[in-house]
Scaffold this motif. Structure first.
Motif, mmCIF file in Angstrom:
data_model
loop_
_atom_site.group_PDB
_atom_site.id
_atom_site.type_symbol
_atom_site.label_atom_id
_atom_site.label_comp_id
_atom_site.label_asym_id
_atom_site.label_seq_id
_atom_site.Cartn_x
_atom_site.Cartn_y
_atom_site.Cartn_z
ATOM 1 N N SER A 239 0.829 -1.206 0.000
ATOM 2 C CA SER A 239 0.000 0.000 0.000
ATOM 3 C C SER A 239 0.864 1.257 0.000
ATOM 4 C CB SER A 239 -0.920 0.020 1.228
ATOM 5 O OG SER A 239 -1.643 1.237 1.259
ATOM 6 N N GLU A 242 -0.251 4.551 4.071
ATOM 7 C CA GLU A 242 -0.063 3.789 5.313
ATOM 8 C C GLU A 242 -1.372 3.541 6.060
ATOM 9 O OE1 GLU A 242 1.167 7.609 8.162
ATOM 10 O OE2 GLU A 242 2.718 6.197 7.487
ATOM 11 N N ASP A 245 -4.766 -0.874 4.552
ATOM 12 C CA ASP A 245 -4.190 -2.219 4.698
ATOM 13 C C ASP A 245 -4.312 -2.934 3.355
ATOM 14 O OD1 ASP A 245 -3.424 -4.769 5.377
ATOM 15 O OD2 ASP A 245 -5.320 -5.260 6.377
ATOM 16 N N GLY A 248 -6.065 -6.423 3.623
ATOM 17 C CA GLY A 248 -7.493 -6.252 3.917
ATOM 18 C C GLY A 248 -8.267 -5.749 2.714
ATOM 19 N N LYS A 274 1.614 -9.506 2.573
ATOM 20 C CA LYS A 274 2.057 -8.106 2.528
ATOM 21 C C LYS A 274 3.505 -8.040 2.065
ATOM 22 C CE LYS A 274 1.979 -3.893 5.324
ATOM 23 N NZ LYS A 274 1.625 -3.318 6.646
#
Length: 350
Positions: A239, A242, A245, A248, A274
């Motif tokens: 991402s 920040e 997420d 998500g 991630k």
């Protein structure tokens, strides 16, 4: 007939985007061949097509030479100057030689050319459209199954899903709607051939771009994809914001986004991890769902030594080594996995 032809050509340009100049040029070339064939002429001729009236005329062309060797294509300077004193050597003299019944032949020839050029132009338009979409997703309907290939109707044309690009265990029925990844568009004598894939990692990437608005708008970036089609895949996301997420966002509310992709891929399991600029953290994440105790890297050889709890070893390696294999593809690192006990045995404390 001539005015009708002009109108027809103009209509074709408006409705199908076929350039009138291209059509007229093709008709002129075809009429030259028709003239030579029907009137047994070996002369060098030019056909003039009047773009306003539609009138067609045939002109014999002769080059002015000092010493005439071929009267069908050459004329002497003296003879040429009897026609027009301004002529010089190497000029071309044109004389109209349009036959009386050439209109009927011209009409037939023009019709054949127009029909042929419509087909060619449509093929070119389709080729141009889809060649610009290599690496993109198209949705189509299974039209037929032939020699283990699946032919998919895309509306204007069809695509070929070859056996090698079909997902293992996936069955196709006529009428099924499928999303496919365009891997290649080729020109053939029968028109454009569009080759698509259901196994390419790019399909997974494009599906996430379609389902996840944050990827589409650039907030979330897909860093890498590793895929064993029909079984399991891993995708690394990052991402730029920040506050967002990336994992998500890809999973979606109640898992709806990723579930839509799983459904399209007929149950293929997808791990979303991630991405991290810290290689050790990225490698640890890539082995998800296994928990990692430590990662030691050798940057020169691009090898990572990973230690996991004893009870997590089989999970980290995965069935037939699949989890470790996908993690290695995702990160670009060779990953050597050991359990905590194995690591302690290999390096006993003094």
């Amino acid at each position: 007939m001539n005015l009708e032809l002009i109108e027809a050509l103009n209509d074709l340009e408006k409705e199908r985007g076929i350039n009138t100049d291209v059509l007229i040029e093709a008709i002129q070339q075809a009429l030259i061949s028709a003239y030579k064939k029907n009137f047994g002429s070996l002369q060098n001729v030019r056909v003039h097509f009047d773009r306003v009236s539609g009138e067609i005329k045939v002109f014999a062309r002769k080059t002015i030479v000092e010493e005439m060797k071929d009267p069908r294509s050459e004329i002497s300077l003296a003879e040429a100057r009897r026609l027009d004193p301004r002529y010089e050597l190497d000029d071309v003299v044109e004389t109209e030689v349009t036959p009386k019944d050439f209109g009927r032949i011209a009409a037939q020839t023009a019709k054949q050319v127009v029909v042929q050029r419509i087909r060619e132009a449509e093929r070119d338009l389709i080729f141009d459209e889809f060649s610009n979409r290599e690496g993109d997703i198209v949705t189509g309907t299974v039209q037929r199954l032939e020699n283990k290939n699946v032919y998919i109707d895309l509306g204007k044309t069809e695509a070929v899903l070859s056996q090698n690009e079909q997902m293992p265990g996936e069955h196709y029925n006529i009428g099924d709607r499928l999303k496919n990844y365009i891997i290649e568009v080729k020109k053939t004598t029968k028109g454009p051939q569009i080759m698509v894939s259901r196994t390419h990692p790019g399909l997974l990437k494009r599906l996430f771009e379609l389902e996840v608005p944050e990827i589409h708008d650039g907030t979330v970036e897909i860093k890498s994809v590793a895929r064993e089609a029909g079984s399991r895949s891993k995708i690394a996301v990052y991402s730029r914001n920040e506050n967002v997420d990336p994992v998500g966002a890809c999973v979606g509310p109640k898992g709806l986004r990723v579930q839509a992709i799983v459904n399209e891929l007929k149950g293929e399991k997808i791990d979303i991890v991630k991405w991290n600029s810290d290689v050790t953290k990225f490698i640890a994440s890539s082995l998800s769902p296994a928990k990692v105790l430590s990662v030691d890297i050798n940057p020169e050889e691009k090898v990572a030594q990973v230690v996991v709890p004893d009870y997590q070893l089989s999970l980290a390696i995965g069935k037939e080594g699949q989890n470790a294999r996908l993690a290695a593809k995702l990160t670009g690192w060779k990953i050597d996995i050991k359990s905590e006990s194995q690591a302690q045995a290999a390096n006993p404390r003094e």
